[in-house]
Design a protein around this motif. Structure first.
Motif, PDB file in Angstrom:
ATOM      1  N   TRP A   1      -7.743  -1.968   3.376  1.00 27.25           N
ATOM      2  CA  TRP A   1      -7.125  -3.282   3.521  1.00 27.25           C
ATOM      3  C   TRP A   1      -5.625  -3.239   3.211  1.00 27.25           C
ATOM      4  O   TRP A   1      -5.159  -2.436   2.427  1.00 27.25           O
ATOM      5  N   PHE A   2      -4.874  -4.125   3.884  1.00 23.44           N
ATOM      6  CA  PHE A   2      -3.491  -4.464   3.570  1.00 23.44           C
ATOM      7  C   PHE A   2      -3.475  -5.852   2.955  1.00 23.44           C
ATOM      8  O   PHE A   2      -4.268  -6.716   3.325  1.00 23.44           O
TER       9      PHE A   2
ATOM     10  N   TYR B   1      -1.672  -1.758  -0.262  1.00 21.61           N
ATOM     11  CA  TYR B   1      -2.553  -1.114   0.709  1.00 21.61           C
ATOM     12  C   TYR B   1      -3.534  -0.215  -0.044  1.00 21.61           C
ATOM     13  O   TYR B   1      -3.161   0.476  -0.993  1.00 21.61           O
ATOM     14  N   ILE B   2      -4.775  -0.255   0.366  1.00 26.01           N
ATOM     15  CA  ILE B   2      -5.788   0.670  -0.131  1.00 26.01           C
ATOM     16  C   ILE B   2      -6.527   1.250   1.069  1.00 26.01           C
ATOM     17  O   ILE B   2      -7.069   0.513   1.901  1.00 26.01           O
ATOM     18  N   GLY B   3      -6.527   2.579   1.171  1.00 27.26           N
ATOM     19  CA  GLY B   3      -7.318   3.268   2.172  1.00 27.26           C
ATOM     20  C   GLY B   3      -8.457   4.002   1.486  1.00 27.26           C
ATOM     21  O   GLY B   3      -8.289   4.553   0.395  1.00 27.26           O
ATOM     22  N   THR B   4      -9.636   4.000   2.086  1.00 26.71           N
ATOM     23  CA  THR B   4     -10.803   4.631   1.465  1.00 26.71           C
ATOM     24  C   THR B   4     -11.346   5.744   2.353  1.00 26.71           C
ATOM     25  O   THR B   4     -11.139   5.752   3.566  1.00 26.71           O
TER      26      THR B   4
ATOM     27  N   GLY C   1      -2.384 -15.248  -1.483  1.00 25.25           N
ATOM     28  CA  GLY C   1      -2.377 -13.955  -0.817  1.00 25.25           C
ATOM     29  C   GLY C   1      -3.083 -13.985   0.520  1.00 25.25           C
ATOM     30  O   GLY C   1      -3.835 -14.911   0.824  1.00 25.25           O
ATOM     31  N   TYR C   2      -2.835 -12.965   1.293  1.00 28.46           N
ATOM     32  CA  TYR C   2      -3.489 -12.810   2.586  1.00 28.46           C
ATOM     33  C   TYR C   2      -3.785 -11.331   2.811  1.00 28.46           C
ATOM     34  O   TYR C   2      -2.933 -10.482   2.559  1.00 28.46           O
ATOM     35  N   THR C   3      -4.987 -11.033   3.248  1.00 27.40           N
ATOM     36  CA  THR C   3      -5.423  -9.653   3.440  1.00 27.40           C
ATOM     37  C   THR C   3      -5.826  -9.405   4.879  1.00 27.40           C
ATOM     38  O   THR C   3      -6.519 -10.218   5.484  1.00 27.40           O
ATOM     39  N   ILE C   4      -5.389  -8.260   5.399  1.00 25.81           N
ATOM     40  CA  ILE C   4      -5.840  -7.762   6.702  1.00 25.81           C
ATOM     41  C   ILE C   4      -6.809  -6.629   6.420  1.00 25.81           C
ATOM     42  O   ILE C   4      -6.447  -5.641   5.783  1.00 25.81           O
TER      43      ILE C   4
END
Length: 319
Positions: free
Chosen positions: A42-43, A58-61, A315-318
């Protein structure tokens, strides 16, 4: 009492129909808890009125080896590594003054995040999950401070590059009411190291400098800055977060949170306490859209009401 309530109150209400951000924040725009439901990438972008900050995260898994483990006849455990970053701009002199006199009027901090996410879920009722995270966060902050000399009010600009790091652990739990409805609890703890300073405890001042004079007029300038003795510290911050998202009016969307912050090794070990309400997407406890908070600063040595902040974050998340 220091109160910062802006048009973001309206934006918070409007944002309730959007996706969500990390989790609830304190007045500095920080949270131990990281959104990790569903273990997806997610961003996120968010705004905090107390710290006057914009944060991009940003978190990438990625699946770990043997990332899916069967724990019982109906329960599975998912495990993923996570790698990401935080980039924060802290605006000086109000959120509207990102640029001032042709210059970027912000402090900047950047951090890398690395850790592990786990989630227990029941294959028959996937709503009842137990996600948790353990992660390291480390980075640098850059800021500029204007200091005024108390004798002649001349201004000196200090530019500081300061490191920070922390180890963070958070948990999310689900319990059930007598009617078999879910109630969510969220908790987190963090311990770290950072180089910090006492600028928030110094008084604001304005100094005047005479540039020239004539019999009928004089020319001068005014400089704004901090008054007092500037000091830096090696601090070991301890942070605690807790929140609960009960079942109200048939939905899990309105929660209550509390938090504590302590600056170990700083003068008099300042302790900040806070509480507030946050708004979540229904049945998604880590999908927090925004909230309202009330933080009491340095509660041991200062009056609660005279040194507090009321703030809003959205906040807003993509994803």
């Amino acid at each position: 009492m220091k109160i910062k309530i802006t048009i973001l109150l309206l934006l918070t209400a409007l944002s309730l129909s959007t996706k969500a951000q990390t989790v609830f924040e304190d007045a500095s725009g920080e949270s131990v808890l990281i959104k990790n439901a569903d273990l997806k990438d997610w961003f996120n972008i968010r705004i905090n009125t107390a710290s006057e900050s914009f944060t991009l995260s940003y978190i990438g898994t990625r699946n770990l080896k043997d990332g899916q483990v069967k724990n019982s006849a109906t329960e599975m455990i998912s495990r993923r590594s996570m790698l990401g970053f935080d980039l924060k701009l802290k605006v000086k002199d109000g959120i509207g003054n990102v640029y001032k006199q042709g210059k970027l009027n912000t402090g900047i901090s950047a951090a890398l995040i690395w850790g592990i996410q786990k989630e227990n879920y029941d294959t028959k009722t996937p709503i009842y999950t137990r996600p948790r995270s353990f992660y390291l966060k480390a980075g640098l902050s850059y800021d500029k401070y204007a200091m005024l000399d108390t004798l002649n009010y001349s201004k000196t600009e200090l530019k500081k590059l300061q490191p920070f790091a922390s180890l963070n652990k958070n948990w999310f739990y689900t319990s059930k009411t007598s009617n078999d409805n879910p109630v969510y609890s969220l908790a987190g703890i963090s311990f770290g190291y950072r180089v910090t300073n006492n600028t928030e405890d110094l008084d604001d001042g304005i100094g005047s400098t005479l540039l020239g004079s004539a019999p009928n007029y004089s020319v001068g300038k005014q400089d704004a800055g901090k008054l007092g003795d500037y000091q830096t510290y090696h601090s070991f911050p301890l942070r605690l977060d807790y929140g609960i998202l009960p079942r109200l009016f048939g939905k899990n969307i309105l929660g209550i949170n509390a938090f504590a912050r302590a600056g170990i090794n700083e003068p008099k070990t300042p302790i900040n306490l806070g509480t507030g309400v946050f708004f979540s997407k229904d049945n998604e406890p880590t999908n927090v859209v925004g909230g309202f908070g009330w933080q009491f600063n340095n509660v041991v040595h200062k009056s609660l009401m005279s040194n507090s902040s009321v703030f809003v974050y959205i906040g807003y998340t993509i994803q």
